[in-house]
Write a protein that holds these residues in place. Sequence first.
Motif, PDB file in Angstrom:
ATOM      1  N   LYS A  89      -1.691   1.399  -7.752  1.00 42.16           N
ATOM      2  CA  LYS A  89      -1.316   0.631  -8.941  1.00 42.16           C
ATOM      3  C   LYS A  89      -0.230   1.367  -9.704  1.00 42.16           C
ATOM      4  CE  LYS A  89      -4.477  -2.602  -8.682  1.00 42.16           C
ATOM      5  NZ  LYS A  89      -4.058  -3.925  -8.301  1.00 42.16           N
TER       6      LYS A  89
ATOM      7  N   ASP B 281       2.963  -3.774 -11.407  1.00 39.06           N
ATOM      8  CA  ASP B 281       2.634  -4.005  -9.991  1.00 39.06           C
ATOM      9  C   ASP B 281       3.425  -5.137  -9.354  1.00 39.06           C
ATOM     10  OD1 ASP B 281       0.798  -1.892  -9.643  1.00 39.06           O
ATOM     11  OD2 ASP B 281      -0.729  -3.044 -10.700  1.00 39.06           O
TER      12      ASP B 281
ATOM     13  N   ALA C  74      -1.606  -4.161  -0.136  1.00 42.43           N
ATOM     14  CA  ALA C  74      -2.719  -4.135  -1.092  1.00 42.43           C
ATOM     15  C   ALA C  74      -3.257  -2.725  -1.327  1.00 42.43           C
ATOM     16  CB  ALA C  74      -3.833  -5.060  -0.607  1.00 42.43           C
ATOM     17  N   ALA C  75      -3.273  -1.901  -0.321  1.00 43.87           N
ATOM     18  CA  ALA C  75      -3.854  -0.557  -0.426  1.00 43.87           C
ATOM     19  C   ALA C  75      -2.840   0.490  -0.879  1.00 43.87           C
ATOM     20  CB  ALA C  75      -4.462  -0.164   0.916  1.00 43.87           C
TER      21      ALA C  75
END
Length: 188
Positions: free
Chosen positions: A71, A91, A67-68
């Motif tokens: 993008k 993504d 998640a981190a």
Amino acid sequence: MPAKSSTIVTALTAAAVVVVGFLGYQAAASAPDTLTPARKDGHSASKGHSDRPGKKDRTPAPVPVPAASGKGQRVVYSLGGKRVWLVDAKDRAVRTFTVAPSTVHPQPGTYTVGSRSVSVTGSDGIAIEHVVRFTTVEGITVGFSAAVDGSRPDPGSSKRTGGIRESREDGKAMWDFALQGTKVVVVA
């Protein structure tokens, strides 16, 4: 004589067209209705997932992109997970695979592909291909590569190297994806 030559050429051309047509029919008849990316080991790739080259894929679902990791289009490299994701502009992971880390590790952060080489000799003396470099740590260049002989580095080695090794198949995918300037995100 010229009329006979043109008759022979016409007959040979007609025969060649028939043979090509027949071969095209055979190819179309044996092609699958849907296409999936092929893997070198003969198994179909599942949702862009490649793990343990040459062995049956035992993971039922792809490992999600961290998640981190930002993008947009990027390469994501997890130091702790020893895994890479090739992420498209929407993504979505188009491919993920495990790697053998180098003995020199980059800090978590965002880098860009600075240089590439089709084939060279690695700092460990092994012939490597599809080299994608993205940073330097303590004077040692760090990047992704595949050993031509398929070997992985010795995890117990004391030699300081920056080569993050991947399978030859995964190395080719990285080469095609990570062009000069492509973002590389390293996560813990």
